[in-house]
Design a protein around this motif. Structure first.
Motif, PDB file in Angstrom:
ATOM      1  N   ALA A 140      23.117  45.732 -12.065  1.00 19.39           N
ATOM      2  CA  ALA A 140      23.240  44.537 -13.197  1.00 19.39           C
ATOM      3  C   ALA A 140      24.513  44.550 -13.491  1.00 19.39           C
ATOM      4  CB  ALA A 140      22.417  45.269 -14.282  1.00 19.39           C
ATOM      5  N   VAL A 141      25.407  45.531 -13.440  1.00 20.64           N
ATOM      6  CA  VAL A 141      26.878  45.594 -13.985  1.00 20.64           C
ATOM      7  C   VAL A 141      27.649  44.609 -13.135  1.00 20.64           C
ATOM      8  CG1 VAL A 141      29.093  46.697 -14.266  1.00 20.64           C
ATOM      9  CG2 VAL A 141      27.060  47.588 -15.268  1.00 20.64           C
ATOM     10  N   LEU A 142      27.478  44.550 -11.831  1.00 18.33           N
ATOM     11  CA  LEU A 142      27.983  43.882 -10.594  1.00 18.33           C
ATOM     12  C   LEU A 142      27.592  42.581 -10.822  1.00 18.33           C
ATOM     13  CD1 LEU A 142      27.935  46.187  -7.491  1.00 18.33           C
ATOM     14  CD2 LEU A 142      29.575  45.836  -8.858  1.00 18.33           C
ATOM     15  N   VAL A 143      26.278  42.166 -11.135  1.00 16.03           N
ATOM     16  CA  VAL A 143      25.940  40.635 -11.246  1.00 16.03           C
ATOM     17  C   VAL A 143      26.509  40.315 -12.565  1.00 16.03           C
ATOM     18  CG1 VAL A 143      23.862  39.303 -11.698  1.00 16.03           C
ATOM     19  CG2 VAL A 143      23.864  41.042  -9.905  1.00 16.03           C
ATOM     20  N   MET A 144      26.563  40.817 -13.710  1.00 14.00           N
ATOM     21  CA  MET A 144      27.322  40.486 -14.769  1.00 14.00           C
ATOM     22  C   MET A 144      28.809  40.305 -14.471  1.00 14.00           C
ATOM     23  SD  MET A 144      25.064  40.198 -17.172  1.00 14.00           S
ATOM     24  CE  MET A 144      25.862  40.236 -18.920  1.00 14.00           C
ATOM     25  N   MET A 145      29.386  41.035 -13.843  1.00  8.89           N
ATOM     26  CA  MET A 145      30.870  40.678 -13.324  1.00  8.89           C
ATOM     27  C   MET A 145      31.222  39.501 -12.789  1.00  8.89           C
ATOM     28  SD  MET A 145      32.690  44.284 -12.679  1.00  8.89           S
ATOM     29  CE  MET A 145      34.291  43.241 -12.328  1.00  8.89           C
ATOM     30  N   PHE A 146      30.383  39.450 -11.740  1.00  7.69           N
ATOM     31  CA  PHE A 146      30.283  38.270 -10.733  1.00  7.69           C
ATOM     32  C   PHE A 146      29.902  36.920 -11.507  1.00  7.69           C
ATOM     33  CE2 PHE A 146      27.896  35.232  -7.812  1.00  7.69           C
ATOM     34  CZ  PHE A 146      29.038  35.001  -6.887  1.00  7.69           C
ATOM     35  N   THR A 147      28.903  36.949 -12.293  1.00 10.54           N
ATOM     36  CA  THR A 147      28.665  35.628 -13.211  1.00 10.54           C
ATOM     37  C   THR A 147      29.625  35.402 -14.183  1.00 10.54           C
ATOM     38  OG1 THR A 147      26.904  37.062 -14.502  1.00 10.54           O
ATOM     39  CG2 THR A 147      26.155  35.681 -12.566  1.00 10.54           C
ATOM     40  N   GLY A 148      29.959  36.455 -14.847  1.00 15.72           N
ATOM     41  CA  GLY A 148      31.100  36.135 -15.864  1.00 15.72           C
ATOM     42  C   GLY A 148      32.536  35.742 -15.287  1.00 15.72           C
ATOM     43  N   LEU A 149      32.822  36.002 -13.904  1.00 17.59           N
ATOM     44  CA  LEU A 149      34.053  35.394 -13.129  1.00 17.59           C
ATOM     45  C   LEU A 149      33.757  34.033 -13.037  1.00 17.59           C
ATOM     46  CD1 LEU A 149      34.943  38.565 -10.976  1.00 17.59           C
ATOM     47  CD2 LEU A 149      36.218  37.620 -12.676  1.00 17.59           C
ATOM     48  N   LEU A 150      32.567  33.640 -12.343  1.00 17.86           N
ATOM     49  CA  LEU A 150      32.361  32.380 -12.270  1.00 17.86           C
ATOM     50  C   LEU A 150      32.256  31.373 -13.388  1.00 17.86           C
ATOM     51  CD1 LEU A 150      29.149  32.532  -9.976  1.00 17.86           C
ATOM     52  CD2 LEU A 150      31.347  32.106  -9.325  1.00 17.86           C
ATOM     53  N   MET A 151      32.142  32.054 -14.639  1.00 11.52           N
ATOM     54  CA  MET A 151      32.107  31.275 -16.001  1.00 11.52           C
ATOM     55  C   MET A 151      33.737  31.242 -16.507  1.00 11.52           C
ATOM     56  SD  MET A 151      28.965  33.141 -17.680  1.00 11.52           S
ATOM     57  CE  MET A 151      29.542  32.775 -19.221  1.00 11.52           C
ATOM     58  N   TRP A 152      34.177  32.266 -15.821  1.00  6.84           N
ATOM     59  CA  TRP A 152      35.809  32.294 -16.480  1.00  6.84           C
ATOM     60  C   TRP A 152      36.693  31.421 -15.661  1.00  6.84           C
ATOM     61  CZ3 TRP A 152      38.928  37.666 -16.730  1.00  6.84           C
ATOM     62  CH2 TRP A 152      39.944  37.390 -17.450  1.00  6.84           C
ATOM     63  N   PHE A 153      36.402  31.451 -14.206  1.00  9.07           N
ATOM     64  CA  PHE A 153      37.343  30.694 -13.198  1.00  9.07           C
ATOM     65  C   PHE A 153      36.245  29.487 -12.884  1.00  9.07           C
ATOM     66  CE2 PHE A 153      39.101  34.935 -13.054  1.00  9.07           C
ATOM     67  CZ  PHE A 153      40.378  34.544 -13.479  1.00  9.07           C
ATOM     68  N   ILE A 154      36.408  28.455 -13.547  1.00 12.92           N
ATOM     69  CA  ILE A 154      35.398  27.179 -13.127  1.00 12.92           C
ATOM     70  C   ILE A 154      35.856  26.907 -11.946  1.00 12.92           C
ATOM     71  CG2 ILE A 154      34.743  25.018 -13.788  1.00 12.92           C
ATOM     72  CD1 ILE A 154      35.157  25.878 -16.548  1.00 12.92           C
ATOM     73  N   SER A 161      26.888  26.136  -9.964  1.00 11.06           N
ATOM     74  CA  SER A 161      27.153  25.175 -11.222  1.00 11.06           C
ATOM     75  C   SER A 161      27.459  26.524 -12.403  1.00 11.06           C
ATOM     76  CB  SER A 161      25.937  24.405 -11.716  1.00 11.06           C
ATOM     77  OG  SER A 161      24.920  25.094 -12.085  1.00 11.06           O
ATOM     78  N   ARG A 162      28.243  26.064 -13.129  1.00 11.99           N
ATOM     79  CA  ARG A 162      28.454  26.983 -14.481  1.00 11.99           C
ATOM     80  C   ARG A 162      27.295  27.280 -15.241  1.00 11.99           C
ATOM     81  NH1 ARG A 162      32.771  28.505 -17.842  1.00 11.99           N
ATOM     82  NH2 ARG A 162      31.984  28.356 -19.989  1.00 11.99           N
ATOM     83  N   THR A 163      26.504  26.201 -15.491  1.00 11.39           N
ATOM     84  CA  THR A 163      24.944  26.393 -15.970  1.00 11.39           C
ATOM     85  C   THR A 163      24.250  27.297 -15.444  1.00 11.39           C
ATOM     86  OG1 THR A 163      25.176  24.030 -16.686  1.00 11.39           O
ATOM     87  CG2 THR A 163      23.037  25.202 -16.871  1.00 11.39           C
ATOM     88  N   SER A 164      24.057  27.452 -14.145  1.00 17.09           N
ATOM     89  CA  SER A 164      23.365  28.518 -13.602  1.00 17.09           C
ATOM     90  C   SER A 164      23.901  30.064 -13.914  1.00 17.09           C
ATOM     91  CB  SER A 164      23.285  28.309 -11.879  1.00 17.09           C
ATOM     92  OG  SER A 164      22.811  27.028 -11.701  1.00 17.09           O
TER      93      SER A 164
END
Length: 230
Positions: A140-154, A161-164
């Motif tokens: 879960a921590v790895l997925v949170m980091m990955f999605t967080g980076l996607l939101m941070w670096f558009i 997509s950022r929405t996903s």
């Protein structure tokens, strides 16, 4: 000062004998890793609450500061575990957590049938529930980091997509909150387990009752750490 012949510790070194009724469960390094990871996780959850729950957001304010703390505490979350790989005790426990034994399946069957006796729930140093929790929270921590980076670096991955990323990040955050509350509830129900994480030692009777195969299969379990030589 050099040690005398036949001695494994330097002359003049005083080592405190291990109490006969206590066994060492966690090393100092492991307790520091657990503590640091816990504080970073708490920081992530508190700042997330200040960002997403409107009354808290209005009460705290300082949204840019909350965003910065949330982002960097999330990035730092795996750091204690990565540094912990330098510890042989931590590496050994990772191997234990990654190994699912036959008696772990018996433990899970007993949980499903609501059988609570220690004989019905055999466990090594970690029971099956703790192994599942450790694997789940690490993923879960790895997925949170990955999605967080996607939101941070558009634009990091244009086809996502950022929405996903926000949807997965938010849903998993709520799942983590629920699982962590369950983890904390189990910890508060077992003072001896908390003592083991706080001091590194547990009573031998507790270990025999809840983790009998740990002492039976690992003869060196609970042996105190050797003093460093100079």
């Amino acid at each position: 000062m050099p040690s005398t012949a036949g001695s494994t510790t330097p002359t003049g070194t005083v080592t405190r004998p291990e109490p006969p009724d206590r066994v060492r469960r966690f090393s100092t390094a492991e307790r520091m890793i657990h503590r640091a990871t816990g504080w970073l996780m708490l920081l992530c959850l508190v700042t997330a609450a200040c960002l997403y729950i409107a009354p808290l957001a209005q009460l705290v304010g300082r949204r840019p500061l909350m965003v910065t703390i949330h982002e960097w505490s999330g990035i730092a979350l795996p750091v204690p575990s990565l540094l912990g790989l330098l510890s042989s005790d931590f590496r050994a426990d990772l191997r234990r957590l990654n190994r699912f034994a036959v008696y772990d399946r018996q433990w899970l069957r007993s949980v499903r049938r609501r059988r609570t006796s220690p004989e019905a729930r055999p466990a090594g140093k970690f029971n099956a529930g703790q192994k599942i929790y450790a694997g789940w929270i690490a993923g879960a921590v790895l997925v949170m980091m990955f999605t967080g980076l996607l939101m941070w670096f558009i634009g990091l991955l244009p086809f996502v997509s950022r929405t996903s990323a926000i949807f997965v990040h938010d849903c998993l955050a709520w799942a983590i909150v629920i699982v962590l509350l369950g983890h904390m509830r189990k910890a508060f129900e077992d003072p001896e387990a908390r003592l083991g994480m706080r001091t590194g030692h547990v009573s031998r009777s507790w270990a025999d009752r809840h983790h009998a195969r740990w002492l039976r299969e690992e003869p060196l379990a609970g042996v105190p750490e050797k003093a460093d030589t100079v």
